[in-house]
Design a protein around this motif. Structure first.
Motif, PDB file in Angstrom:
ATOM      1  N   ILE A 115       0.857  -1.177   0.000  1.00 43.69           N
ATOM      2  CA  ILE A 115       0.000   0.000   0.000  1.00 43.69           C
ATOM      3  C   ILE A 115       0.897   1.232   0.000  1.00 43.69           C
ATOM      4  CG2 ILE A 115      -0.241   0.017   2.505  1.00 43.69           C
ATOM      5  CD1 ILE A 115      -3.059   1.127   2.126  1.00 43.69           C
ATOM      6  N   LEU A 116       0.459   2.263  -0.716  1.00 48.79           N
ATOM      7  CA  LEU A 116       1.229   3.489  -0.846  1.00 48.79           C
ATOM      8  C   LEU A 116       0.403   4.645  -0.320  1.00 48.79           C
ATOM      9  CD1 LEU A 116       3.680   5.107  -2.021  1.00 48.79           C
ATOM     10  CD2 LEU A 116       2.386   5.214  -4.157  1.00 48.79           C
ATOM     11  N   PHE A 117       1.031   5.479   0.524  1.00 45.48           N
ATOM     12  CA  PHE A 117       0.399   6.700   1.025  1.00 45.48           C
ATOM     13  C   PHE A 117       1.305   7.861   0.664  1.00 45.48           C
ATOM     14  CE2 PHE A 117       0.201  10.009   4.265  1.00 45.48           C
ATOM     15  CZ  PHE A 117      -1.139  10.356   4.179  1.00 45.48           C
ATOM     16  N   GLU A 118       0.715   8.894   0.054  1.00 48.68           N
ATOM     17  CA  GLU A 118       1.471  10.089  -0.292  1.00 48.68           C
ATOM     18  C   GLU A 118       0.743  11.307   0.250  1.00 48.68           C
ATOM     19  OE1 GLU A 118       3.648  10.047  -4.260  1.00 48.68           O
ATOM     20  OE2 GLU A 118       1.891   8.797  -4.652  1.00 48.68           O
ATOM     21  N   SER A 119       1.528  12.286   0.710  1.00 45.26           N
ATOM     22  CA  SER A 119       0.970  13.512   1.266  1.00 45.26           C
ATOM     23  C   SER A 119       1.867  14.675   0.870  1.00 45.26           C
ATOM     24  CB  SER A 119       0.891  13.398   2.788  1.00 45.26           C
ATOM     25  OG  SER A 119       0.476  14.598   3.361  1.00 45.26           O
ATOM     26  N   GLU A 120       1.247  15.825   0.675  1.00 47.57           N
ATOM     27  CA  GLU A 120       2.018  17.007   0.317  1.00 47.57           C
ATOM     28  C   GLU A 120       1.567  18.181   1.176  1.00 47.57           C
ATOM     29  OE1 GLU A 120       3.139  19.496  -3.702  1.00 47.57           O
ATOM     30  OE2 GLU A 120       2.474  17.430  -3.850  1.00 47.57           O
ATOM     31  N   ASN A 121       2.534  18.889   1.753  1.00 48.41           N
ATOM     32  CA  ASN A 121       2.272  20.098   2.522  1.00 48.41           C
ATOM     33  C   ASN A 121       2.770  21.266   1.684  1.00 48.41           C
ATOM     34  OD1 ASN A 121       2.363  22.311   4.275  1.00 48.41           O
ATOM     35  ND2 ASN A 121       2.796  21.021   6.055  1.00 48.41           N
ATOM     36  N   THR A 122       1.840  21.959   1.052  1.00 46.03           N
ATOM     37  CA  THR A 122       2.246  23.041   0.145  1.00 46.03           C
ATOM     38  C   THR A 122       2.831  24.228   0.896  1.00 46.03           C
ATOM     39  OG1 THR A 122      -0.033  23.855   0.136  1.00 46.03           O
ATOM     40  CG2 THR A 122       0.622  22.413  -1.676  1.00 46.03           C
ATOM     41  N   ASP A 123       2.407  24.450   2.147  1.00 51.52           N
ATOM     42  CA  ASP A 123       2.964  25.559   2.927  1.00 51.52           C
ATOM     43  C   ASP A 123       4.462  25.383   3.167  1.00 51.52           C
ATOM     44  OD1 ASP A 123       0.463  26.708   3.053  1.00 51.52           O
ATOM     45  OD2 ASP A 123       0.000  25.887   5.035  1.00 51.52           O
ATOM     46  N   LEU A 124       4.865  24.141   3.455  1.00 47.94           N
ATOM     47  CA  LEU A 124       6.279  23.860   3.718  1.00 47.94           C
ATOM     48  C   LEU A 124       7.006  23.346   2.480  1.00 47.94           C
ATOM     49  CD1 LEU A 124       5.976  22.070   7.181  1.00 47.94           C
ATOM     50  CD2 LEU A 124       6.668  24.429   6.733  1.00 47.94           C
ATOM     51  N   GLU A 125       6.281  23.227   1.374  1.00 44.12           N
ATOM     52  CA  GLU A 125       6.836  22.653   0.161  1.00 44.12           C
ATOM     53  C   GLU A 125       7.505  21.312   0.456  1.00 44.12           C
ATOM     54  OE1 GLU A 125       9.188  25.437  -2.050  1.00 44.12           O
ATOM     55  OE2 GLU A 125       7.755  27.049  -1.741  1.00 44.12           O
ATOM     56  N   GLU A 126       6.725  20.455   1.113  1.00 42.88           N
ATOM     57  CA  GLU A 126       7.237  19.174   1.593  1.00 42.88           C
ATOM     58  C   GLU A 126       6.349  18.053   1.070  1.00 42.88           C
ATOM     59  OE1 GLU A 126       8.816  18.449   5.845  1.00 42.88           O
ATOM     60  OE2 GLU A 126       6.646  18.184   5.925  1.00 42.88           O
ATOM     61  N   ARG A 127       6.985  16.958   0.686  1.00 41.41           N
ATOM     62  CA  ARG A 127       6.265  15.798   0.178  1.00 41.41           C
ATOM     63  C   ARG A 127       6.714  14.550   0.923  1.00 41.41           C
ATOM     64  NH1 ARG A 127       5.904  13.360  -5.867  1.00 41.41           N
ATOM     65  NH2 ARG A 127       4.161  12.027  -5.391  1.00 41.41           N
ATOM     66  N   VAL A 128       5.733  13.754   1.354  1.00 40.63           N
ATOM     67  CA  VAL A 128       5.992  12.512   2.080  1.00 40.63           C
ATOM     68  C   VAL A 128       5.403  11.350   1.290  1.00 40.63           C
ATOM     69  CG1 VAL A 128       5.463  11.223   4.179  1.00 40.63           C
ATOM     70  CG2 VAL A 128       5.963  13.654   4.330  1.00 40.63           C
ATOM     71  N   LYS A 129       6.187  10.294   1.195  1.00 44.84           N
ATOM     72  CA  LYS A 129       5.751   9.080   0.504  1.00 44.84           C
ATOM     73  C   LYS A 129       6.075   7.899   1.413  1.00 44.84           C
ATOM     74  CE  LYS A 129       6.719   6.710  -3.851  1.00 44.84           C
ATOM     75  NZ  LYS A 129       7.515   6.798  -5.084  1.00 44.84           N
ATOM     76  N   LEU A 130       5.062   7.093   1.729  1.00 44.00           N
ATOM     77  CA  LEU A 130       5.234   5.941   2.618  1.00 44.00           C
ATOM     78  C   LEU A 130       4.617   4.727   1.943  1.00 44.00           C
ATOM     79  CD1 LEU A 130       6.031   4.881   5.500  1.00 44.00           C
ATOM     80  CD2 LEU A 130       3.689   5.432   6.175  1.00 44.00           C
TER      81      LEU A 130
END
Length: 137
Positions: A115-130
């Motif tokens: 399973i893949l989970f992705e999230s993006e925080n545009t305020d911090l310009e940060e991307r997480v992929k798990l």
């Protein structure tokens, strides 16, 4: 009598193959942001029901050569014949000694089903992929 039958049910549940299994977790974690270089972790570990396990503890280095501690934790919450629930928490230690939560998510999946989970925080310009996969040993 009712308490006796409840105790027998609890005992049979504890002795079931699902409860007795060794749970192996394959984790692929990636953190990328504007001020950090890409931080990637690939690991495999055993999980015990109800116990929190640190799946990585390392340093993240920014473009400005500032290092921050990043810690990832996983906890096996529930196991059934159809799904496995795992709580994840990934935190970064800030310059003032406090902690910032990058990710706090409970994921459900089946055995041998990545399973893949992705999230993006545009305020911090940060991307997480798990990405995770659960297997039994």
């Amino acid at each position: 009598m009712n308490d006796l039958s409840r105790g027998q049910l609890l005992l049979s549940t504890l002795l079931s193959p699902l409860a007795m299994a060794d749970w192996l977790l394959d984790v692929s974690f990636e953190l990328s942001s504007y001020c950090h270089s890409k931080h990637t972790v690939n690991t495999s570990l055993s999980l015990l029901p109800g116990e929190e396990t640190i799946f990585f503890n390392g340093l993240s280095q920014s473009q400005h050569n500032l290092c921050r501690e990043v810690v990832g934790r996983a906890q096996l919450l529930d196991v059934s014949a159809d799904e496995v629930k795992i709580a994840f928490q990934i935190q970064e230690r800030l310059d003032d000694g406090g902690w910032r939560t990058i990710l706090a998510k409970t994921l459900s999946t089946g055995l041998n089903m990545p399973i893949l989970f992705e999230s993006e925080n545009t305020d911090l310009e940060e991307r997480v992929k798990l990405q995770i996969e659960i297997m039994t040993a």
